[in-house]
Design an enzyme around this catalytic site. Structure first.
Site, PDB file in Angstrom:
ATOM      1  N   ASP A  51       0.448  -1.030   0.188  1.00 15.53           N
ATOM      2  CA  ASP A  51      -0.136   0.027   0.037  1.00 15.53           C
ATOM      3  C   ASP A  51       1.330   1.342   0.247  1.00 15.53           C
ATOM      4  OD1 ASP A  51      -2.476   1.136  -0.413  1.00 15.53           O
ATOM      5  OD2 ASP A  51      -3.475   0.072   1.973  1.00 15.53           O
ATOM      6  N   ASP A  81     -11.452   2.184  -3.525  1.00 19.75           N
ATOM      7  CA  ASP A  81     -10.467   0.643  -2.124  1.00 19.75           C
ATOM      8  C   ASP A  81     -12.804   0.771  -2.875  1.00 19.75           C
ATOM      9  OD1 ASP A  81      -8.633   1.071  -1.170  1.00 19.75           O
ATOM     10  OD2 ASP A  81      -9.920   1.525   0.825  1.00 19.75           O
TER      11      ASP A  81
HETATM   12  C1  GLA Z   1      -6.394   1.095   1.786  1.00 21.44           C
HETATM   13  C2  GLA Z   1      -6.228  -0.049   0.179  1.00 21.44           C
HETATM   14  C3  GLA Z   1      -7.213  -0.797   0.902  1.00 21.44           C
HETATM   15  C4  GLA Z   1      -6.665  -1.649   2.720  1.00 21.44           C
HETATM   16  C5  GLA Z   1      -6.652  -0.858   3.298  1.00 21.44           C
HETATM   17  C6  GLA Z   1      -6.114  -1.396   4.433  1.00 21.44           C
HETATM   18  O1  GLA Z   1      -7.566   1.713   1.691  1.00 21.44           O
HETATM   19  O2  GLA Z   1      -6.199   0.029  -0.741  1.00 21.44           O
HETATM   20  O3  GLA Z   1      -7.167  -2.299  -0.044  1.00 21.44           O
HETATM   21  O4  GLA Z   1      -6.186  -2.573   1.919  1.00 21.44           O
HETATM   22  O5  GLA Z   1      -5.966   0.305   3.256  1.00 21.44           O
HETATM   23  O6  GLA Z   1      -5.826   0.345   5.197  1.00 21.44           O
END
Ligand code: GLA
Length: 419
Positions: free
Chosen positions: A162, A219
């Site tokens: 990430d 997301d």
């Molecule tokens: C970000 C990512 C998600 C997930 C969260 C976890 O938002 O895009 O897919 O992994 O972090 O904190």
């Protein structure tokens, strides 16, 4: 051959498009598996929520179900821990990352062994910056080599990296550098990057050189609005996104939310069909213990999985919009003796029509308008119901389909003749 030599930036010619890409030999097809985040978030209180907290118990339970329910046999093999697995700080002496002692008491190497013994592959989440996105543990900043080696020691096969708490400059420097750190360990690990998500203007050519997958959109949430929003983000940049994707490097529109609370049966079909068309990783996020039978049947649909995993490795795109109907097409195998490929075609009804916003809609189109021009025609099969064979269609024929609201019909047009 040393892995570093496999890591060359070579020209890979896929069909008609030419791309430079990461070649670590992995993810030749879009990875399939399971990841907890959308469904289980960052639940850490195992005393109150023993079945739902992010823990080795959840991972083992899911590993067992992936195998016993037939998901692993269908291809869902990567079991990936998302955020919230770490202790708040690194080991004081060694600076290594530490898994939560309460929730992963047996340690990650042990969990990795458990996963491997089930015939599955082990994935883990990390963040390139100072902290993980849920503020839950330390990011990789200043520890790239150590963390890559720690993952290799644990038997990790897939890293979701990430990009929270890193500047754009750190992202551009850090993603390639962490990829090199992974490569240096000598252990092959799929490298999934959230890099473009954190950039105002992502350079997909560069990203595709360094990553096996990349998150390009928001997301995902458990709703049809979220699914269609991601489709919109894809189609807005689809020329660029399709140019740089292919075997070893894929666009990642985020997890499959099928099997949770909010997608209708039709919306579940919609997400699955579009994820197959765009050659997305099929990473489920759900509780495999409570997936309804008809949704499980969708997730295990081998015809759709084989479109997703098609060996041509060419991601599809939206070719046509007519009011609130969209047509999405992917070139697939088999290819005829005359070099004409087959197609997977998804007809989407987004709903919202003036007279009847949530009615099925009839759509008809002459096939040559969609680029189907093999004169001897195509044999058409309904991908959601393989016993429904619609027979042979030539380019001049008109194809009719009736599409449920916020739903999809999905067909394979197999070029004739082909083996
Ligand atoms: C970000 C990512 C998600 C997930 C969260 C976890 O938002 O895009 O897919 O992994 O972090 O904190």
């Amino acid at each position: 051959m040393p892995l570093s030599l496999l890591f060359l930036f070579i020209c890979d010619c896929v069909g008609t498009h030419i791309v430079n890409g990461l070649e670590n030999g992995l993810a030749r097809k879009p990875p399939m598996g399971w990841m907890p985040f959308e469904r289980f978030r960052c639940v850490t209180d195992c005393s109150r929520f023993p079945k739902d907290c992010i823990s080795e118990r959840l991972m083992r339970r899911t590993a067992n179900l992936l195998v016993s329910e037939g998901y692993a046999a269908a291809g869902y093999r990567y079991l990936i821990i998302d955020d919230c697995w770490m202790e708040a700080s690194r080991d004081k002496a060694t600076h290594e990352l530490l898994p939560s002692e309460d929730r992963f008491p047996s340690g990650m190497r042990d969990l990795g062994n458990y996963i491997h013994n089930k015939g599955l592959l082990f994935g883990i989440y990390h963040d390139l910056g100072e902290k993980t996105c849920m503020f839950h543990g330390p990011g990789a900043a200043r520890h790239f080599n150590l963390d890559a080696q720690t993952f290799a020691n644990w038997g990790v096969d897939y890293v979701k990296m990430d990009g929270c708490f890193a500047s754009e400059i750190e992202l551009d420097r850090g993603y390639p550098e962490f990829g090199r750190a992974l490569n240096k360990t000598g252990r092959p690990m799929v490298y999934s990057c959230s890099w473009p998500f954190y950039k105002a203007q992502p350079d997909f050519k560069l990203i595709a050189k360094h990553c096996n997958l990349w998150r390009f959109a928001d997301d995902i949430q458990d709703s049809v609005a979220s699914v269609t929003n991601i489709m919109k983000q894809y189609s807005k940049s689809q020329i660029e996104l399709t140019t740089h994707a292919g075997p070893g490097r894929w666009n990642d529109p985020d997890m499959l939310v099928l099997g949770n609370y909010h997608l209708s049966y039709d919306a579940s079909r919609l997400q699955l069909a579009i994820w197959a068309v765009i050659a997305a990783p099929l990473i489920m996020t759900n509780d495999l213990e409570s997936v309804r039978p008809e949704i499980k049947e969708l997730l295990l649909n081998r015809d759709i999985i084989s479109v997703n995993q098609d060996p041509l490795g060419q991601p599809g795109h939206k070719v046509l919009t007519s009011q609130n109907i969209q047509v999405w097409i992917r070139p697939v195998t088999p290819v005829s003796n005359f070099g004409k490929n087959s197609f997977a075609i998804a007809f989407v009804n987004l709903g919202g029509f003036a007279v009847c916003p949530l009615c099925p809609q009839i759509y008809q189109v002459q096939l040559h308008r969609l680029g189907l021009n093999s004169r001897r025609g195509y044999n058409v099969m309904d991908l959601f119901n393989r016993s429904h064979n619609l027979g042979l269609y030539t380019p001049k024929d008109t194809f009719n389909t009736r599409i449920n609201p916020e739903g999809v019909t999905f067909y394979k047009f197999t070029v004739f003749p082909s083996n």
